[in-house]
Design an enzyme around this catalytic site. Structure first.
Site, PDB file in Angstrom:
ATOM      1  N   ASP A 179       0.902  -1.209  -0.050  1.00 50.93           N
ATOM      2  CA  ASP A 179      -0.102  -0.062  -0.113  1.00 50.93           C
ATOM      3  C   ASP A 179       0.986   1.307   0.041  1.00 50.93           C
ATOM      4  OD1 ASP A 179      -2.759   1.015   0.413  1.00 50.93           O
ATOM      5  OD2 ASP A 179      -1.793   2.001   2.057  1.00 50.93           O
ATOM      6  N   THR A 230      -3.080   5.407  -4.179  1.00 47.95           N
ATOM      7  CA  THR A 230      -1.933   6.070  -3.554  1.00 47.95           C
ATOM      8  C   THR A 230      -0.656   6.181  -4.136  1.00 47.95           C
ATOM      9  OG1 THR A 230      -1.587   4.423  -1.943  1.00 47.95           O
ATOM     10  CG2 THR A 230      -2.983   6.250  -1.269  1.00 47.95           C
ATOM     11  N   THR A 231      -0.440   4.875  -4.847  1.00 45.62           N
ATOM     12  CA  THR A 231       0.902   4.771  -5.376  1.00 45.62           C
ATOM     13  C   THR A 231       0.611   5.314  -6.947  1.00 45.62           C
ATOM     14  OG1 THR A 231       0.933   2.436  -4.519  1.00 45.62           O
ATOM     15  CG2 THR A 231       2.414   2.888  -6.184  1.00 45.62           C
ATOM     16  N   ASP A 240      -9.334  -0.398   1.946  1.00 50.25           N
ATOM     17  CA  ASP A 240      -9.413   0.143   0.494  1.00 50.25           C
ATOM     18  C   ASP A 240     -10.679  -0.164  -0.358  1.00 50.25           C
ATOM     19  OD1 ASP A 240      -7.114   1.209   1.014  1.00 50.25           O
ATOM     20  OD2 ASP A 240      -5.894   0.308  -0.370  1.00 50.25           O
TER      21      ASP A 240
END
Ligand code: ADP
Ligand code: MG
Length: 525
Positions: free
Chosen positions: A67, A100-101, A392
């Site tokens: 994550d 997020t990545t 998520d």
């Protein structure tokens, strides 16, 4: 050495002696390198074939995760510009819960492209304007990609599964997890949308993650304060008490001036009767189950048990709030005048044993819908990563429903974004145009990275993606049997919420343009 200004021949010092100052190109390039470094660190984790990272803290705690937000949070980054990329991931996590990545990789690549433009003497202002124009175009492209399909359970389960692929779900079939999550969101969804706080995820180590269930209520981690208490109560009147049920501090500390045994007994009796008083007050008020955030003295616990009440102490604040919310209880700060109106109700409260641990299930609360996704994980690391993955997944289902639908995943939306930006770039005048084009090139890094992580040649993949997109209108990278393939991701059920893409583009650009504008770093030590 401080900085000096020449004034009438005399140097004038305006900064403290030990201030460090970096200016112009040096400042810019050091910031840009720091930002790029951070984004490179998470790049290999992108997508279903992304790798995990193992992060070890000073104290030896280990976190294994894929994550982006968690990696950056655990990395303990100090450089201020690098820290801004970490904030991109944090904003993304807060706003939409996933991507997020994607957002941090994009921010890093926007910086990298900006560096090339700066080297070619494009002014920072032109870069910022060009990037901002590109964001508008990107958002148009995202809108264009939103699927017309109805957001039914089937589709939402695919969105949930897409967000979980490559996460700690391991070899476990993600389908039942996705089903549970969609059911959870549906159960609490009201007209105004989903109140995210009404869905909790609770993991318990000890069984395989296929043992997942949806509990119509709240789970507390505390154990009953006494072993003789009932382990299940039906039609329970519930009190949430923010108190300590023990002898008040002042009395313990007070010095008794005891001269004979009668006085000692009197003092002990007074203490006993105070403790017994708590238990009686609780029982007389008609409370069946008490969740106490403070401590409960062992003797109070034993009195409560003999009154037939069930009580928990040391209940954490979040749990107390969730229980109060679900059952309609108010959090009570004193047991002095208990009022029925402050009590809550639940159909059942039951205590169950899981290996060493006991958990309390509060189900069928009278007030608000609250659900808990209860998951089991083989070990603590598995359980933790699973908990992140499930959170998520809950987020993506929620934002897909409440914030504008879904788009094809697997890089397909990114290919469409880059294509739209390029086709509109020609209408942008001046050097800004170079920045608009650079933005499209930066977006390409996302499908390229997905391809590379799936073991494909990223350049060949990009060429194929573009031509398939031209011919068929949709093209993404699906990793099947160790090799990636260019296909229509909607046919494989790989779907992301549109809001995740919008937010990623916006937050990455915001950070990148902020860093590009800086040409002077003044650091006090
Ligand atoms: P992020 O933190 O950005 O969400 P992830 O590692 O979760 O990073 O990767 C997200 C990307 O992986 C998205 O573009 C998503 O569409 C893509 N993806 C997810 N599942 C698949 C799949 N089965 N095949 C191809 N791409 C996928
Ligand atoms: Mg993700």
């Amino acid at each position: 050495m401080g900085q000096s200004f020449q004034q009438r021949g005399q140097p004038m010092f305006i900064l403290a002696e030990d201030t460090e100052r970096t200016r112009g190109e040096d400042a810019q390039s050091s910031n840009i390198s720091a930002g790029k470094a951070v984004s490179n660190a998470v790049r290999t984790t992108l997508g279903p074939r992304g790798m995990d990272k193992m992060l070890v803290s000073d104290s030896g705690d280990v976190v294994i995760t894929n994550d982006g937000a968690t990696i950056l949070e655990e990395m303990d980054i100090e450089h201020p510009a690098a820290q801004m990329i970490v904030e991109v991931a944090e904003t993304q996590e807060e706003e939409v819960g996933d991507g997020t990545t994607t957002a941090s990789v994009l921010a890093g690549e926007l910086l990298s492209r900006a560096e090339d433009l700066l080297d070619d003497d494009v002014h920072p202002t032109a870069i910022v304007e060009g990037y901002n124009r590109a964001v508008e175009l990107a958002l148009e492209a995202v809108e264009e990609q939103v699927l017309d399909d109805e957001l039914d359970d089937d589709l939402l389960e695919k969105v949930a599964e897409t967000s979980m692929t490559g996460k700690g779900t391991g070899d476990v079939n993600a389908a039942p997890l996705a089903e549970t999550i969609v059911a959870a969101v549906r159960q609490v969804r009201a007209e105004e949308g989903v109140d995210r706080d009404s869905i909790q995820v609770r993991t318990q180590v000890g069984a395989s993650s296929s043992a997942t269930e949806l509990v119509s209520g709240v789970i507390s981690e505390e154990e009953p304060v006494h072993e003789n208490m009932p382990r299940g109560v039906e039609d329970a009147t519930i009190a949430v008490l923010d108190v300590d049920l023990e002898v008040r501090e002042g009395e313990i500390d007070a010095e008794y001036n005891i001269t004979d045994i009668d006085q000692l007994n009197a003092a002990l009796d007074a203490e006993e009767s105070e403790l017994r008083g708590y238990a009686e007050t609780v029982a007389e008020a008609g409370i069946d189950v008490a969740f106490v955030t403070g401590d409960v003295d062992d003797r109070v616990a034993s009195y409560l048990a003999s009154e037939g009440a069930l009580a928990f102490d040391g209940v954490d604040d979040d749990e107390a709030t969730a229980i109060a919310r679900a059952t309609g209880a108010s959090q009570i700060g004193t047991v002095n005048d208990l009022d029925e109106d402050d009590f809550g109700f639940a159909e059942t409260v039951r205590v169950e044993k899981f290996g060493e641990d006991e958990l309390a299930f509060v189900e069928g609360g009278a007030e608000a819908e609250a659900v808990t996704v209860f998951v089991r994980g083989g070990t603590e690391h598995v359980a933790d990563e699973l908990e992140r993955a499930l959170n998520d997944a809950i987020d993506v289902v929620t934002v897909a429903l409440d914030r504008g639908g879904v788009v094809p995943g697997a890089g397909a939306t990114e290919i469409a974004i880059a294509d739209h930006i390029r086709s509109e770039a020609a209408s942008v005048t001046g050097r800004k145009q170079l920045a608009v084009e650079a933005f499209a090139d930066a977006v390409d890094l996302l499908p390229r990275t997905l391809a590379a992580n799936a073991g494909m040649d990223p350049i060949d993949a990009l060429v194929e993606l573009r031509s398939t997109f031209q011919d068929e209108g949709r093209a993404g990278i699906i990793a099947e049997n160790q090799t990636g393939e260019v296909v229509d991701p909607t046919e494989q059920g790989v779907l992301d919420p549109a809001a995740v893409k919008r937010e990623a583009v916006e937050s990455a650009t915001e950070a990148a343009t902020m860093i590009v504008r800086i040409d002077d770093v003044i650091a006090s030590n």
